[in-house]
Motif scaffolding. Structure first.
Motif, short mmCIF file in Angstrom:
data_model
loop_
_atom_site.label_atom_id
_atom_site.label_comp_id
_atom_site.label_asym_id
_atom_site.label_seq_id
_atom_site.Cartn_x
_atom_site.Cartn_y
_atom_site.Cartn_z
N ILE A 27 0.94 -1.23 -0.29
CA ILE A 27 -0.25 0.12 0.10
C ILE A 27 1.01 1.09 -0.14
O ILE A 27 0.71 2.12 -0.65
N MET A 28 1.99 1.00 0.83
CA MET A 28 2.96 2.41 0.83
C MET A 28 3.42 2.65 -0.64
O MET A 28 3.74 3.75 -0.82
N GLY A 29 3.87 1.68 -1.08
CA GLY A 29 4.60 1.74 -2.33
C GLY A 29 3.65 2.36 -3.22
O GLY A 29 4.01 3.18 -4.05
N LYS A 30 2.21 2.10 -3.35
CA LYS A 30 1.40 2.39 -4.43
C LYS A 30 1.33 3.98 -4.27
O LYS A 30 1.15 5.04 -4.91
N ILE A 31 1.10 4.35 -2.77
CA ILE A 31 0.83 5.77 -2.21
C ILE A 31 2.23 6.57 -2.72
O ILE A 31 1.94 7.49 -3.34
N MET A 32 3.30 6.04 -2.61
CA MET A 32 4.54 6.81 -3.02
C MET A 32 4.49 6.87 -4.43
O MET A 32 4.96 8.18 -4.99
N ASP A 33 4.23 5.83 -5.29
CA ASP A 33 4.06 6.34 -6.68
C ASP A 33 3.07 7.25 -7.18
O ASP A 33 3.28 7.89 -8.30
N VAL B 293 1.36 9.73 -5.15
CA VAL B 293 1.57 11.00 -4.39
C VAL B 293 2.67 11.79 -4.68
O VAL B 293 3.81 11.29 -4.24
N SER B 294 2.51 13.12 -4.90
CA SER B 294 3.86 14.01 -4.65
C SER B 294 3.60 15.18 -3.81
O SER B 294 2.58 15.76 -3.79
N PHE B 295 4.64 15.40 -3.10
CA PHE B 295 4.77 16.56 -2.22
C PHE B 295 5.58 17.89 -2.72
O PHE B 295 6.05 17.52 -3.77
N ARG B 296 5.25 18.97 -2.15
CA ARG B 296 6.01 19.98 -2.83
C ARG B 296 7.62 19.87 -2.87
O ARG B 296 8.44 20.12 -3.55
N ASP B 297 8.13 19.05 -1.90
CA ASP B 297 9.49 18.59 -1.64
C ASP B 297 9.81 17.14 -2.07
O ASP B 297 10.84 16.81 -1.53
N GLY B 298 9.07 16.71 -2.65
CA GLY B 298 9.41 15.26 -3.48
C GLY B 298 8.27 14.37 -3.28
O GLY B 298 7.39 14.41 -2.64
N LYS B 299 8.60 12.90 -3.77
CA LYS B 299 7.71 11.94 -3.44
C LYS B 299 8.27 11.11 -2.22
O LYS B 299 7.22 10.61 -1.63
N ALA B 300 9.34 11.01 -2.11
CA ALA B 300 9.86 10.06 -0.79
C ALA B 300 10.48 11.02 0.08
O ALA B 300 10.40 10.47 1.21
N ARG B 301 11.33 11.87 -0.06
CA ARG B 301 11.70 12.77 0.98
C ARG B 301 10.83 13.32 2.16
O ARG B 301 11.29 13.13 3.35
N ILE C 158 8.79 4.84 6.53
CA ILE C 158 10.09 5.35 6.34
C ILE C 158 10.79 4.41 5.30
O ILE C 158 11.48 4.90 4.45
N ALA C 159 10.63 3.07 5.63
CA ALA C 159 11.73 2.13 4.94
C ALA C 159 11.36 2.15 3.31
O ALA C 159 12.17 2.20 2.49
N ILE C 160 10.03 2.42 3.00
CA ILE C 160 9.87 2.30 1.76
C ILE C 160 10.36 3.58 0.80
O ILE C 160 11.16 3.37 -0.09
N PRO C 161 10.19 4.57 1.34
CA PRO C 161 10.78 5.80 0.54
C PRO C 161 12.06 6.05 0.66
O PRO C 161 12.97 6.43 -0.30
N TYR C 162 12.76 5.61 1.81
CA TYR C 162 14.09 5.42 2.00
C TYR C 162 14.92 4.48 1.05
O TYR C 162 15.87 4.83 0.46
N GLY C 163 14.16 3.34 0.81
CA GLY C 163 14.85 2.35 -0.38
C GLY C 163 14.60 2.83 -1.63
O GLY C 163 15.47 2.65 -2.56
N LEU D 19 7.97 2.33 -11.78
CA LEU D 19 7.59 1.90 -10.40
C LEU D 19 8.38 1.79 -9.36
O LEU D 19 8.51 0.57 -8.80
N VAL D 20 8.97 2.96 -9.00
CA VAL D 20 9.86 3.02 -8.05
C VAL D 20 9.41 2.36 -6.72
O VAL D 20 10.19 1.76 -5.99
N GLY D 21 8.30 3.16 -6.30
CA GLY D 21 7.75 2.63 -5.02
C GLY D 21 7.38 1.30 -4.71
O GLY D 21 7.70 0.60 -3.87
N MET D 22 6.40 0.77 -6.09
CA MET D 22 5.96 -0.44 -5.78
C MET D 22 7.18 -1.55 -6.09
O MET D 22 7.25 -2.63 -5.36
#
Length: 472
Positions: free
Chosen positions: A75-81, A83-91, A139-144, A379-382
């Motif tokens: 689920i977190m991987g899909k969210i990361m792929d 959703v984008s924030f102003r300061d990035g997708k993972a950071r 934390i781990a999914i965006p960090y990876g 598919l970075v997050g996934m």
């Protein structure tokens, strides 16, 4: 762009983007992750020996939490792929999770001492789900994923893995060497463990803030600069379709299974060492000696993994590590009661683990470029979350196997070695020596099959050419 060019290109001809300070800033993010995982790895011992819960019941609670954890990774991987924030997708997730990771580290050890067994087990389940399935995952999914988003250079990704492993391993060694003696020095009770958890919580919060401030997302910026149509939407596929594409990436599947096996092994070694020291070697404080001796092969591994990677490549370096680990396990099979055998064989296994710890993140993230090249979706997050799925299931199985094996052997919580059923000795040998040996053999086969590095330069070149054509 000019600064990146000044750094030159790696051995595959791919532009470098990172300096020493970048590796340090990125590597410190491993501290809270390893502090959390190592403390969680000691929970079976803490719950059975300090709280008095039954080993089999604890194992069941922990594996339920790990299974939920594995699915929230997806689920977190899909969210990361998506959703984008102003300061990035993972950071941004590093800033968001700084306080929660500190708080949950403390809550793991504040099991209500006077509550009924059912209430205590419920507390164990809830806090472990919050820790592993929610906070750690966020934390781990965006960090990876930052490995793939920071640089396209396979060499730099390998170095990121080395720096992360150094920070992580030092954290793990501090816990392995110091946790039992320090908590014993502070009284050996639940309150002592809580005090130690507070220290790691504070350090974790500080590390998360440093990671956030030092992180950069470089890969993908060129897409935006060249105005490639729908560049930000390229990974917004339906969840099931994303998984289907990943399972058609043979290298990602190899790493999924490798992560599963590796983390079963890690789960066994993290949680099982204290039982081996106490019930086979006769003193749980020997864990500190084992950890201290383990520093020698650890430092040797960190020194050699870079040159080995340059000479052999990442996958072959991991393969060599597995073979060495197999030799160490075989040595222990024939001398299971010997402290010297435990130290020497354990040191060989420790040295073998270093390349795997350093390089698997980069090997997984190289699959991102293969996704883009083969299917047109990164598919970075996934890629990171679904691979982490195997990791979480593996570590859950590894940690829970200990409780299940001890429960099946009739283990008595808190009893002295002389009062334990004789079957307990065989159970401890099983999760300390025999099962890790089988897992290493499996990993040897998998790393031999991973040959993506041979075509990686071609993949990066072709992807660059596609971007240029799309921009025209």
């Amino acid at each position: 762009m000019g600064k990146s060019k000044a750094l030159g290109k790696d051995a595959m001809g791919i532009q470098k983007t990172m300096r020493f300070k970048d590796y340090l800033g990125d590597g410190i993010g491993q501290l809270p992750l390893n502090a959390g995982s190592c403390l969680v790895g000691q929970l079976t011992y803490f719950y059975t020996e300090k709280v008095g819960l039954a080993a089999a019941a604890v194992a069941t609670m922990l594996v339920i939490a790990k299974i939920m954890d594995a699915f929230t990774d997806l689920i977190m991987g899909k969210i990361m792929d998506d959703v984008s924030f102003r300061d990035g997708k993972a950071r941004p997730w590093f800033r968001i999770m700084a306080i929660p990771i500190a708080v949950i580290m403390i809550l793991l050890f504040t099991v209500p001492a006077k509550a009924s067994g059912g209430v205590q087990l419920g507390y164990v389940l809830i806090t472990n789900i919050l820790c592993s399935a929610v906070i750690y995952t966020a934390i781990a999914i965006p960090y990876g994923a930052m490995i793939a988003m920071r640089t396209e250079s396979s060499e730099e990704r390998g170095k990121m893995g080395i720096f992360r492993a150094i920070f992580g391993y030092v954290t793990g060694m501090i816990i392995a060497i110091g946790l039992i003696p320090i908590t014993n020095l502070l009284g050996g009770n639940q309150a002592a463990w809580i005090k130690v958890a507070v220290v790691f919580a504070i350090l974790s919060f500080i590390s998360m803030i440093i990671l956030y401030k030092s992180s950069k997302e470089k890969v993908g910026e060129s897409d935006k600069e060249e105005n490639i149509e729908n560049a930000d939407d390229r990974d917004k596929l339906p969840f099931v379709q994303s998984l289907r594409l990943l399972f058609h990436n043979k290298y990602w599947v190899i790493m999924l299974i490798a992560n599963l096996l590796m983390n079963i092994s890690y789960g066994l070694s993290t949680s099982g060492g204290t039982y081996f020291a106490k019930y086979i070697l006769g003193n749980d404080n020997i864990v500190a000696l084992l950890g201290a001796v383990g520093l020698i092969p650890t430092f040797a591994g960190f020194i050699l993994v870079g040159p080995m990677t340059k000479k052999f490549g990442m996958a072959k370096t991991c393969l060599i590590g597995c073979i060495l680990g197999i030799a160490g396990c075989i040595y222990r099979v024939f001398t299971p009661y010997s402290l010297v055998s435990c130290l020497v064989g354990g040191s060989m296994a420790t040295f073998a683990n270093i390349p795997i710890m350093c390089l698997t993140g980069a090997l997984v993230n190289n699959c991102v470029e293969y996704n883009d090249w083969k299917f047109g979706y990164k598919l970075v997050g996934m890629s990171n979350s679904a691979s982490s799925f195997g990791s979480k299931i593996g570590s859950g199985i590894g940690g829970s196997l200990i409780g299940w094996i001890l429960g099946a052997c009739g283990f008595i919580s808190g009893a002295a070695a002389a009062k334990q059923p004789s079957a307990v000795t065989g159970g401890i040998f099983a999760f300390s020596i025999y099962i890790p040996l089988v897992l290493l053999i499996g990993m040897t086969i998998l790393f031999k099959m991973y040959d993506l590095e041979k075509i990686y330069p071609q993949i990066v070149t072709e992807l660059s050419e596609r971007k240029k054509k799309a921009a025209k």
